[in-house]
Design an enzyme around this catalytic site. Structure first.
Site, PDB file in Angstrom:
ATOM      1  N   SER A  27       0.827  -1.208   0.000  1.00 22.93           N
ATOM      2  CA  SER A  27       0.000   0.000   0.000  1.00 22.93           C
ATOM      3  C   SER A  27       0.860   1.255   0.000  1.00 22.93           C
ATOM      4  O   SER A  27       0.613   2.203  -0.746  1.00 22.93           O
ATOM      5  CB  SER A  27      -0.910   0.007   1.227  1.00 22.93           C
ATOM      6  N   SER A 171     -11.860   2.554  -0.149  1.00 24.64           N
ATOM      7  CA  SER A 171     -11.130   3.748   0.290  1.00 24.64           C
ATOM      8  C   SER A 171     -10.136   4.196  -0.777  1.00 24.64           C
ATOM      9  O   SER A 171      -9.666   5.337  -0.753  1.00 24.64           O
ATOM     10  CB  SER A 171     -10.387   3.457   1.591  1.00 24.64           C
ATOM     11  N   ASP A 297      -7.823  -6.761   4.419  1.00 26.04           N
ATOM     12  CA  ASP A 297      -6.907  -7.758   3.869  1.00 26.04           C
ATOM     13  C   ASP A 297      -6.463  -8.776   4.908  1.00 26.04           C
ATOM     14  O   ASP A 297      -5.860  -9.795   4.562  1.00 26.04           O
ATOM     15  CB  ASP A 297      -5.690  -7.073   3.239  1.00 26.04           C
ATOM     16  N   ASN A 320     -16.711  -5.011   1.070  1.00 24.19           N
ATOM     17  CA  ASN A 320     -15.537  -4.646   0.273  1.00 24.19           C
ATOM     18  C   ASN A 320     -14.773  -5.870  -0.209  1.00 24.19           C
ATOM     19  O   ASN A 320     -14.129  -5.838  -1.255  1.00 24.19           O
ATOM     20  CB  ASN A 320     -14.582  -3.779   1.098  1.00 24.19           C
ATOM     21  N   LYS A 324     -12.573  -7.419  -4.273  1.00 25.70           N
ATOM     22  CA  LYS A 324     -11.107  -7.463  -4.263  1.00 25.70           C
ATOM     23  C   LYS A 324     -10.638  -8.264  -5.478  1.00 25.70           C
ATOM     24  O   LYS A 324     -11.333  -8.358  -6.476  1.00 25.70           O
ATOM     25  CB  LYS A 324     -10.620  -8.067  -2.942  1.00 25.70           C
ATOM     26  N   ARG A 328     -13.744 -12.516  -2.179  1.00 28.51           N
ATOM     27  CA  ARG A 328     -13.053 -13.247  -1.111  1.00 28.51           C
ATOM     28  C   ARG A 328     -14.006 -13.885  -0.110  1.00 28.51           C
ATOM     29  O   ARG A 328     -13.662 -14.889   0.516  1.00 28.51           O
ATOM     30  CB  ARG A 328     -12.063 -12.314  -0.398  1.00 28.51           C
ATOM     31  N   ARG A 375      -4.011 -13.575  -1.501  1.00 33.43           N
ATOM     32  CA  ARG A 375      -4.404 -13.701  -0.092  1.00 33.43           C
ATOM     33  C   ARG A 375      -5.111 -15.038   0.180  1.00 33.43           C
ATOM     34  O   ARG A 375      -4.979 -15.609   1.264  1.00 33.43           O
ATOM     35  CB  ARG A 375      -5.277 -12.525   0.326  1.00 33.43           C
ATOM     36  N   LYS A 400       2.034 -11.429  -6.264  1.00 36.72           N
ATOM     37  CA  LYS A 400       1.358 -10.136  -6.355  1.00 36.72           C
ATOM     38  C   LYS A 400       1.835  -9.189  -5.259  1.00 36.72           C
ATOM     39  O   LYS A 400       1.994  -7.990  -5.490  1.00 36.72           O
ATOM     40  CB  LYS A 400      -0.154 -10.353  -6.253  1.00 36.72           C
TER      41      LYS A 400
END
Length: 418
Positions: A27, A171, A297, A320, A324, A328, A375, A400
């Protein structure tokens, strides 16, 4: 689309002890790369992540005239001209959500038409709210599906006075507009139209990074920021380790009763996902309800850990997670039920994990579909620390954000079979 390759984790049957240095924050690296590129002069970014997502960002910036040198595995030296140049070809951003959202806003400063595209997964990731806000401020954008590919017709100037955005879905839309706002001709307000914002902590990360590169941001109220038209200044910047990556190591530690030294204390992270450490520390008596919106995450890590908890865990506010790299919520549900039917179920956007400590030491014949999502691959490797027979598809997708993940587990003594 998924590779035929799989990896099987053999339960170690001993505590995982050792030292593992997590990679730099994805990030923060992608924010710092963009801000250094928008600045005039040379910035040295230390402790950076080198992965698929940051490669997509750096390649795109190079296409727009930014000089980026990489003297070692954790450093970018970025020399910007204070203005992004028109790229000769479309920017291909793979499935890097930060790169896509941030650059869609940033290329409004380019004189000319820029196309931003990604892979087939990216073509399903919504970007409509960001495009709508840009369009309302005289920046012509086209995206027939409301997802990439996106075409931005830049004029080289940003005349906006106020960006209004619903940050509930991501966000990253808010962060993209904030970073663009410092490039305006006059002060620009960025205002939330809804009460909710996906992971507000990531907006705070953005503001910290912007200020380091010379931006002046005034917090007007809980939902409004005023950004001065300063542009950005070159700055040498130290990037902290990735808190999302740290969650897998924290979970591996409690699952095996080991001690893994990450070289950084949980309280020293500024990223939102570091909040997950307090939940992980409760294992095997995790709280019954975990709210996911502010540490999105980390939820895959916590959901797999919850399978071995003493009591069931409900994960809430996960909307959210459905937009992703894959859905997920569904991927976690499917993977957990592949391990044992009934281990998880979905109610709306909530994920309920039934929890059964007797899973530890058991065997199954589970093939985990990662949907090429890093993830999902990394979190289900944790289940493999306690259960025999878990095969994880497309293990290379961890590139990734954490290319060395499998090597990190191996360095702790975990046996992996490909």
């Amino acid at each position: 689309m998924s590779s035929q390759k799989t990896v099987t984790v053999t339960p170690p049957n001993f505590p995982l002890n050792g030292k593992v240095a997590p990679p730099g924050s994805k990030s923060i690296t992608n924010r710092a790369l963009l801000l250094a590129a928008l600045a005039k002069g040379t910035s040295r970014l230390s402790g950076a992540l080198k992965s698929d997502d940051t490669r997509h960002m750096s390649v795109a910036l190079r296409q727009m005239g930014v000089v980026i040198d990489e003297p070692d595995d954790v450093t970018f030296v970025v020399t910007g001209q204070g203005q992004l140049q028109l790229p000769k070809q479309p920017l291909f951003l793979g499935n890097a959500g930060t790169a896509m959202r941030f650059l869609t806003a940033a290329v409004a400063t380019v004189q000319g038409t820029v196309v931003l595209d990604g892979d087939t997964y990216m073509h399903k990731r919504p970007i409509g709210p960001l495009l709508e806000t840009l369009g309302q401020n005289g920046i012509q954008v086209d995206s027939p599906s409301g997802c990439p590919p996106v075409t931005v017709h830049g004029t080289g100037r940003v005349h906006a006075r106020r960006f209004e955005i619903d940050g509930g879905l991501s966000s990253q839309y808010v962060s993209a507009l904030l970073m663009l706002a410092a490039c305006g001709e006059k002060p620009i307000e960025v205002a939330l139209t809804g009460k909710d914002i996906g992971a507000r902590g990531y907006v705070d990360l953005t503001l910290d990074c912007m200020r380091a590169f010379g931006a002046q941001v005034e917090v007007v109220d809980d939902s409004t920021w005023r950004v001065a038209p300063t542009g950005y200044s070159a700055h040498d910047y130290q990037i902290e380790p990735d808190a999302s990556a740290a969650t897998y190591l924290w979970a591996a530690e409690v699952l095996t009763g080991g001690k893994i030294d990450l070289g950084v204390a949980p309280q020293d992270f500024t990223q939102p996902d570091a909040k997950a450490q307090a939940v992980i520390a409760q294992f095997p008596n995790m709280q019954s309800i975990v709210v996911g919106s502010q540490m999105q995450d980390a939820i895959p890590t916590l959901a797999v850990l919850a399978a071995f908890n003493n009591t069931p865990v409900r994960f809430t506010e996960l909307a959210n997670l459905r937009v992703k790299e894959c859905d997920r919520v569904q991927a976690l549900h499917d993977g957990l039920n592949e391990i044992r039917p009934g281990l998880a179920h979905i109610e709306g956007d909530d994920l309920l994990v039934a929890s059964d400590p007797t899973l530890a030491g058991s065997s199954c014949n589970a093939s985990i579909d990662t949907h090429a999502d890093h993830r999902i691959a990394m979190c289900f490797a944790l289940a493999g620390l306690k259960i025999s027979g878990i095969r994880i598809q497309d293990p290379d997708c961890v590139g990734k954000t954490y290319p060395e993940y499998w090597n990190a587990l191996g360095s702790l003594g975990v046996q992996l079979s490909y």
